[in-house]
Design a protein around this motif. Structure first.
Motif, mmCIF file in Angstrom:
data_model
loop_
_atom_site.group_PDB
_atom_site.id
_atom_site.type_symbol
_atom_site.label_atom_id
_atom_site.label_comp_id
_atom_site.label_asym_id
_atom_site.label_seq_id
_atom_site.Cartn_x
_atom_site.Cartn_y
_atom_site.Cartn_z
ATOM 1 N N ALA A 151 0.823 -1.217 0.000
ATOM 2 C CA ALA A 151 0.000 0.000 0.000
ATOM 3 C C ALA A 151 0.849 1.257 0.000
ATOM 4 O O ALA A 151 1.962 1.277 0.521
ATOM 5 N N PHE A 152 0.277 2.321 -0.579
ATOM 6 C CA PHE A 152 0.781 3.658 -0.351
ATOM 7 C C PHE A 152 0.331 4.065 1.045
ATOM 8 O O PHE A 152 -0.813 3.832 1.444
ATOM 9 N N VAL A 153 1.232 4.665 1.798
ATOM 10 C CA VAL A 153 0.967 5.017 3.188
ATOM 11 C C VAL A 153 1.181 6.515 3.356
ATOM 12 O O VAL A 153 2.190 7.069 2.902
ATOM 13 N N GLU A 154 0.239 7.164 4.022
ATOM 14 C CA GLU A 154 0.318 8.606 4.249
ATOM 15 C C GLU A 154 -0.033 8.934 5.689
ATOM 16 O O GLU A 154 -0.401 8.069 6.475
ATOM 17 N N GLY A 155 0.036 10.220 6.023
ATOM 18 C CA GLY A 155 -0.222 10.666 7.380
ATOM 19 C C GLY A 155 0.908 10.220 8.288
ATOM 20 O O GLY A 155 2.078 10.360 7.964
ATOM 21 N N VAL A 156 0.558 9.663 9.451
ATOM 22 C CA VAL A 156 1.562 9.093 10.351
ATOM 23 C C VAL A 156 1.602 7.578 10.194
ATOM 24 O O VAL A 156 2.166 6.869 11.024
ATOM 25 N N GLY A 157 0.986 7.108 9.096
ATOM 26 C CA GLY A 157 0.945 5.680 8.818
ATOM 27 C C GLY A 157 -0.453 5.112 8.834
ATOM 28 O O GLY A 157 -0.650 3.928 8.552
ATOM 29 N N GLU A 158 -1.452 5.967 9.110
ATOM 30 C CA GLU A 158 -2.824 5.479 9.271
ATOM 31 C C GLU A 158 -3.626 5.481 7.978
ATOM 32 O O GLU A 158 -4.671 4.818 7.893
ATOM 33 N N ARG A 159 -3.163 6.178 6.952
ATOM 34 C CA ARG A 159 -3.913 6.253 5.697
ATOM 35 C C ARG A 159 -3.277 5.307 4.685
ATOM 36 O O ARG A 159 -2.155 5.525 4.222
ATOM 37 N N LEU A 160 -4.017 4.245 4.355
ATOM 38 C CA LEU A 160 -3.509 3.175 3.492
ATOM 39 C C LEU A 160 -4.315 3.120 2.209
ATOM 40 O O LEU A 160 -5.543 3.108 2.235
ATOM 41 N N SER A 161 -3.600 3.072 1.087
ATOM 42 C CA SER A 161 -4.234 2.893 -0.221
ATOM 43 C C SER A 161 -3.625 1.659 -0.861
ATOM 44 O O SER A 161 -2.499 1.722 -1.384
ATOM 45 N N PRO A 162 -4.323 0.506 -0.820
ATOM 46 C CA PRO A 162 -3.759 -0.729 -1.384
ATOM 47 C C PRO A 162 -3.392 -0.555 -2.852
ATOM 48 O O PRO A 162 -4.053 0.176 -3.597
ATOM 49 N N VAL A 163 -2.307 -1.222 -3.263
ATOM 50 C CA VAL A 163 -1.818 -1.096 -4.629
ATOM 51 C C VAL A 163 -1.281 -2.447 -5.086
ATOM 52 O O VAL A 163 -0.721 -3.206 -4.298
ATOM 53 N N ASP A 164 -1.519 -2.764 -6.349
ATOM 54 C CA ASP A 164 -0.951 -3.972 -6.945
ATOM 55 C C ASP A 164 0.418 -3.650 -7.510
ATOM 56 O O ASP A 164 0.585 -2.681 -8.261
ATOM 57 N N LEU A 165 1.399 -4.460 -7.159
ATOM 58 C CA LEU A 165 2.768 -4.250 -7.600
ATOM 59 C C LEU A 165 3.249 -5.446 -8.412
ATOM 60 O O LEU A 165 2.779 -6.568 -8.201
ATOM 61 N N SER A 280 8.492 -10.495 -3.590
ATOM 62 C CA SER A 280 7.333 -9.705 -3.193
ATOM 63 C C SER A 280 6.129 -10.619 -2.980
ATOM 64 O O SER A 280 6.018 -11.685 -3.587
ATOM 65 N N LEU A 281 5.237 -10.200 -2.095
ATOM 66 C CA LEU A 281 3.986 -10.914 -1.838
ATOM 67 C C LEU A 281 2.818 -10.043 -2.274
ATOM 68 O O LEU A 281 2.768 -8.857 -1.952
ATOM 69 N N HIS A 282 1.867 -10.647 -2.992
ATOM 70 C CA HIS A 282 0.696 -9.881 -3.414
ATOM 71 C C HIS A 282 -0.238 -9.594 -2.253
ATOM 72 O O HIS A 282 -0.942 -8.576 -2.242
ATOM 73 N N GLU A 283 -0.279 -10.497 -1.268
ATOM 74 C CA GLU A 283 -1.100 -10.263 -0.093
ATOM 75 C C GLU A 283 -0.539 -11.028 1.095
ATOM 76 O O GLU A 283 0.263 -11.955 0.931
ATOM 77 N N HIS A 284 -0.947 -10.627 2.268
ATOM 78 C CA HIS A 284 -0.538 -11.289 3.502
ATOM 79 C C HIS A 284 -1.026 -12.732 3.479
ATOM 80 O O HIS A 284 -2.151 -13.011 3.048
#
Length: 293
Positions: A151-165, A280-284
């Protein structure tokens, strides 16, 4: 659910992450730094095992990364007990493979796997969102691992935008010395980095499907000044490609075009270093446990 038949332990992974970049763009009034980063899950994992107890006790065995009272797995278990009203307890066993103080998120990932595992083992029934809220009370990176996607992470780490890599291999070196996250942020001077890139459109981080090379880790310089092994590891990985420190350090990584060649280079690394080739892992690995709650 993998089970150790001899002891009734449920055996589960806690994957590491790397920060493909880390930009510090400001500071809140409470002193916490605002950041923009790209967190990517990778295949290096701690091994956690859980056994349910009926007496309500939380027992911690195996490798200890901190004092028992500060242990994130114990804190996660007790927090879930309290918030979900669970009367059951558990034995939590940890085998560390992710170096501590490396910027790879090992402690946060252990806490996330503990919440996910005990939520299921105890039948607590909390949703992914519920567990992410609990995780945020344990550490800024814990919700990312519960979210289960890079994910792209913003703020202090609380704003998550999942992304496919895209699928990638990485060489990772931990140079044998840990880094302190609070100290790294305390030493960082935001005013001394006027050229630090501020990303308004995070999708612009990629060009032709590859991460832009002008992205960087703002903490790399301050950590390198206090831990000389970090620039040494970065220079060594530079033989394989563009190298970068992850998180608040002290591990470094480089994306690989040739895994076999990287193995040969890493075999010649200093003995005190821990070297890994990870994918890399696509998901947990446990993400599916929360999909239908």
């Amino acid at each position: 659910m993998p089970v150790d038949s001899d002891s009734c332990f449920v055996n589960l992974p806690a994957p590491a992450k790397i920060n493909r970049f880390l930009h510090i763009i400001g500071r809140r009034s409470d002193g916490y730094h605002l950041l923009q980063s790209l967190f990517e899950l990778v295949s290096l994992c701690d091994d956690l095992s859980f056994r349910k107890l009926e007496n309500g006790k939380i027992e911690r065995i195996g490798d200890l990364a901190s004092a028992p009272g500060d242990d994130l797995c114990v804190r996660a278990a007790r927090l879930l007990q309290r918030e979900a009203g669970c009367r059951a307890g558990a034995v939590v066993r940890l085998h560390k493979k992710i170096p501590s103080g490396a910027g790879l998120g090992g402690g946060s990932s252990d806490a996330a796997t503990t919440l996910i595992a005990l939520n299921r083992l105890w039948g607590a029934g909390l949703s992914r969102s519920d567990l992410m809220d609990l995780g945020a009370r344990l550490g800024a990176d814990v919700p990312f691992f519960i979210g289960g996607r890079s994910a792209f992470v913003e703020g202090v780490g609380e704003r998550l935008s999942p992304v496919d890599l895209p699928d990638e291999l990485f060489a990772v070196i931990w140079p044998g010395v840990g880094s302190s996250t609070p100290q790294a942020f305390q030493r960082f001077d935001l005013t001394s980095h006027p050229q630090s890139l501020k990303i308004n459109n995070l999708c612009g981080c990629f060009r032709n499907g590859r991460l832009r090379q002008d992205l960087h880790n703002d903490l790399e310089q301050v950590v390198s000044e206090s831990i000389p092994q970090v620039p040494e590891a970065l220079a060594y990985l530079g033989r394989l490609g563009a190298a970068r420190m992850t998180g608040s350090g002290s591990a470094a990584f480089a994306a690989l075009s040739d895994g076999k060649a990287a193995e040969a280079v890493l075999r010649r690394a200093p003995e005190a270093w821990q070297c890994f080739i990870v994918r890399s892992l696509h998901e947990h690995p446990l993400s599916g446990w929360l999909d239908n709650i």
